[in-house]
Design a protein around this motif. Structure first.
Motif, PDB file in Angstrom:
ATOM      1  N   ALA A   1       0.833  -1.208   0.000  1.00 39.37           N
ATOM      2  CA  ALA A   1       0.000   0.000   0.000  1.00 39.37           C
ATOM      3  C   ALA A   1       0.869   1.260   0.000  1.00 39.37           C
ATOM      4  CB  ALA A   1      -0.949  -0.008   1.202  1.00 39.37           C
ATOM      5  N   LEU A   2       1.924   1.269   0.819  1.00 40.04           N
ATOM      6  CA  LEU A   2       2.831   2.418   0.843  1.00 40.04           C
ATOM      7  C   LEU A   2       3.527   2.602  -0.503  1.00 40.04           C
ATOM      8  CD1 LEU A   2       4.539   2.017   4.338  1.00 40.04           C
ATOM      9  CD2 LEU A   2       3.079   3.919   3.596  1.00 40.04           C
ATOM     10  N   ALA A   3       4.040   1.499  -1.071  1.00 42.88           N
ATOM     11  CA  ALA A   3       4.800   1.578  -2.324  1.00 42.88           C
ATOM     12  C   ALA A   3       3.919   1.922  -3.520  1.00 42.88           C
ATOM     13  CB  ALA A   3       5.535   0.261  -2.564  1.00 42.88           C
ATOM     14  N   GLN A   4       2.651   1.600  -3.458  1.00 43.72           N
ATOM     15  CA  GLN A   4       1.738   1.978  -4.532  1.00 43.72           C
ATOM     16  C   GLN A   4       1.436   3.470  -4.486  1.00 43.72           C
ATOM     17  OE1 GLN A   4      -1.358  -0.875  -3.612  1.00 43.72           O
ATOM     18  NE2 GLN A   4      -0.879  -2.058  -5.457  1.00 43.72           N
ATOM     19  N   ALA A   5       1.389   4.033  -3.280  1.00 40.36           N
ATOM     20  CA  ALA A   5       1.001   5.432  -3.105  1.00 40.36           C
ATOM     21  C   ALA A   5       2.176   6.401  -3.126  1.00 40.36           C
ATOM     22  CB  ALA A   5       0.241   5.586  -1.790  1.00 40.36           C
ATOM     23  N   GLU A   6       3.345   5.959  -2.679  1.00 41.69           N
ATOM     24  CA  GLU A   6       4.511   6.825  -2.541  1.00 41.69           C
ATOM     25  C   GLU A   6       5.650   6.322  -3.416  1.00 41.69           C
ATOM     26  OE1 GLU A   6       4.639   9.585  -0.612  1.00 41.69           O
ATOM     27  OE2 GLU A   6       2.584   9.276   0.078  1.00 41.69           O
ATOM     28  N   ARG A   7       6.459   7.238  -3.924  1.00 39.50           N
ATOM     29  CA  ARG A   7       7.618   6.875  -4.745  1.00 39.50           C
ATOM     30  C   ARG A   7       8.838   6.733  -3.847  1.00 39.50           C
ATOM     31  NH1 ARG A   7      11.897   6.197  -6.835  1.00 39.50           N
ATOM     32  NH2 ARG A   7      12.665   6.566  -8.911  1.00 39.50           N
ATOM     33  N   TYR A   8       9.421   5.534  -3.835  1.00 41.87           N
ATOM     34  CA  TYR A   8      10.641   5.261  -3.079  1.00 41.87           C
ATOM     35  C   TYR A   8      11.779   5.000  -4.062  1.00 41.87           C
ATOM     36  CZ  TYR A   8       7.651   4.869   0.980  1.00 41.87           C
ATOM     37  OH  TYR A   8       6.755   5.145   1.980  1.00 41.87           O
TER      38      TYR A   8
ATOM     39  N   MET B   1       7.023  -7.589  -4.806  1.00 39.52           N
ATOM     40  CA  MET B   1       7.770  -7.095  -5.963  1.00 39.52           C
ATOM     41  C   MET B   1       6.985  -7.333  -7.245  1.00 39.52           C
ATOM     42  SD  MET B   1       9.663  -8.409  -8.711  1.00 39.52           S
ATOM     43  CE  MET B   1      10.133 -10.034  -8.169  1.00 39.52           C
ATOM     44  N   LEU B   2       6.442  -8.543  -7.418  1.00 41.49           N
ATOM     45  CA  LEU B   2       5.691  -8.860  -8.629  1.00 41.49           C
ATOM     46  C   LEU B   2       4.457  -7.969  -8.771  1.00 41.49           C
ATOM     47  CD1 LEU B   2       5.951 -12.754  -8.598  1.00 41.49           C
ATOM     48  CD2 LEU B   2       7.026 -11.181 -10.235  1.00 41.49           C
ATOM     49  N   ALA B   3       3.764  -7.711  -7.671  1.00 38.57           N
ATOM     50  CA  ALA B   3       2.589  -6.839  -7.707  1.00 38.57           C
ATOM     51  C   ALA B   3       2.974  -5.425  -8.147  1.00 38.57           C
ATOM     52  CB  ALA B   3       1.904  -6.808  -6.341  1.00 38.57           C
ATOM     53  N   LEU B   4       4.078  -4.917  -7.633  1.00 41.68           N
ATOM     54  CA  LEU B   4       4.519  -3.567  -8.009  1.00 41.68           C
ATOM     55  C   LEU B   4       4.999  -3.513  -9.449  1.00 41.68           C
ATOM     56  CD1 LEU B   4       6.377  -2.518  -4.758  1.00 41.68           C
ATOM     57  CD2 LEU B   4       4.299  -1.475  -5.701  1.00 41.68           C
ATOM     58  N   ARG B   5       5.829  -4.476  -9.848  1.00 33.76           N
ATOM     59  CA  ARG B   5       6.383  -4.484 -11.206  1.00 33.76           C
ATOM     60  C   ARG B   5       5.287  -4.630 -12.265  1.00 33.76           C
ATOM     61  NH1 ARG B   5      11.058  -2.338  -9.909  1.00 33.76           N
ATOM     62  NH2 ARG B   5      12.762  -3.746  -9.360  1.00 33.76           N
ATOM     63  N   SER B   6       4.193  -5.306 -11.929  1.00 29.44           N
ATOM     64  CA  SER B   6       3.126  -5.532 -12.905  1.00 29.44           C
ATOM     65  C   SER B   6       2.098  -4.399 -12.931  1.00 29.44           C
ATOM     66  CB  SER B   6       2.428  -6.861 -12.632  1.00 29.44           C
ATOM     67  OG  SER B   6       1.752  -6.814 -11.394  1.00 29.44           O
ATOM     68  N   ASP B   7       2.268  -3.397 -12.076  1.00 32.62           N
ATOM     69  CA  ASP B   7       1.319  -2.275 -12.004  1.00 32.62           C
ATOM     70  C   ASP B   7       2.044  -0.971 -12.354  1.00 32.62           C
ATOM     71  OD1 ASP B   7      -0.590  -0.374 -11.439  1.00 32.62           O
ATOM     72  OD2 ASP B   7      -0.702  -0.830  -9.298  1.00 32.62           O
ATOM     73  N   PRO B   8       2.040  -0.567 -13.623  1.00 36.81           N
ATOM     74  CA  PRO B   8       2.763   0.645 -14.007  1.00 36.81           C
ATOM     75  C   PRO B   8       2.245   1.913 -13.328  1.00 36.81           C
ATOM     76  CG  PRO B   8       1.531  -0.248 -15.879  1.00 36.81           C
ATOM     77  CD  PRO B   8       1.371  -1.205 -14.739  1.00 36.81           C
ATOM     78  N   ALA B   9       1.034   1.870 -12.782  1.00 39.68           N
ATOM     79  CA  ALA B   9       0.492   3.034 -12.085  1.00 39.68           C
ATOM     80  C   ALA B   9       1.013   3.153 -10.655  1.00 39.68           C
ATOM     81  CB  ALA B   9      -1.029   2.975 -12.074  1.00 39.68           C
ATOM     82  N   ALA B  10       1.629   2.086 -10.129  1.00 39.53           N
ATOM     83  CA  ALA B  10       2.169   2.135  -8.760  1.00 39.53           C
ATOM     84  C   ALA B  10       3.328   3.122  -8.717  1.00 39.53           C
ATOM     85  CB  ALA B  10       2.631   0.747  -8.321  1.00 39.53           C
TER      86      ALA B  10
ATOM     87  N   SER C   1       5.984   3.213  -7.001  1.00 43.44           N
ATOM     88  CA  SER C   1       7.322   2.611  -6.897  1.00 43.44           C
ATOM     89  C   SER C   1       7.529   1.440  -7.860  1.00 43.44           C
ATOM     90  CB  SER C   1       7.564   2.131  -5.462  1.00 43.44           C
ATOM     91  OG  SER C   1       7.582   3.220  -4.572  1.00 43.44           O
ATOM     92  N   ALA C   2       6.737   1.367  -8.931  1.00 40.62           N
ATOM     93  CA  ALA C   2       6.821   0.238  -9.864  1.00 40.62           C
ATOM     94  C   ALA C   2       8.209   0.084 -10.468  1.00 40.62           C
ATOM     95  CB  ALA C   2       5.784   0.386 -10.978  1.00 40.62           C
ATOM     96  N   ARG C   3       8.917   1.198 -10.686  1.00 39.64           N
ATOM     97  CA  ARG C   3      10.232   1.152 -11.321  1.00 39.64           C
ATOM     98  C   ARG C   3      11.387   1.364 -10.331  1.00 39.64           C
ATOM     99  NH1 ARG C   3       9.153   0.945 -16.670  1.00 39.64           N
ATOM    100  NH2 ARG C   3       7.405   2.108 -17.507  1.00 39.64           N
ATOM    101  N   SER C   4      11.072   1.355  -9.060  1.00 40.11           N
ATOM    102  CA  SER C   4      12.110   1.561  -8.044  1.00 40.11           C
ATOM    103  C   SER C   4      13.054   0.367  -7.965  1.00 40.11           C
ATOM    104  CB  SER C   4      11.464   1.763  -6.672  1.00 40.11           C
ATOM    105  OG  SER C   4      10.650   2.904  -6.674  1.00 40.11           O
TER     106      SER C   4
END
Length: 109
Positions: free
Chosen positions: A44-51, A69-78, A80-83
């Motif tokens: 939830a934090l990583a989807q809302a905030e850029r780290y 990691m997989l959830a973030l990497r597969s969601d370009p709107a997150a 921190s997806a590219r962190s």
């Protein structure tokens, strides 16, 4: 004069001592840190905030570091997806974990 941005770190680990140790070390190095005690809260934090960097424990209740990691990497709107993401584990690091293409590094605790 333009002030440089302080790098942001998210530490996600269900072991309070490990989580606190990483946060304390990172803050001593001048990083801004947030932390979460489980993968769902961390997600939830990583989807809302850029780290700039995420340090994720491998085995946690509810959601593992790999699943996060997989959830973030597969969601370009997150946010921190590219962190950069580092997987940490207290278990033996096997070849499969070391080859996981979604993580930038795998470290043993």
């Amino acid at each position: 004069m333009h002030a440089s941005r302080i790098p942001r770190l998210l530490v996600v680990d269900d072991e309070p001592i490990c989580r606190r140790a990483v946060v304390d070390l990172a803050q001593a190095c001048g990083l801004q840190c947030d932390s979460a005690a489980d993968g769902l809260s961390g997600l939830a934090l990583a989807q809302a905030e850029r780290y700039d960097l995420l340090v994720l424990d491998w085995r946690m209740p509810g959601m593992t570091g790999s699943e996060m990691m997989l959830a973030l990497r597969s969601d370009p709107a997150a946010a921190s997806a590219r962190s950069r993401m580092v997987l940490v584990t207290g278990e033996l690091v096997d070849a499969e974990l070391e080859r996981n293409p979604g993580f930038d590094a795998v470290l043993a605790k």
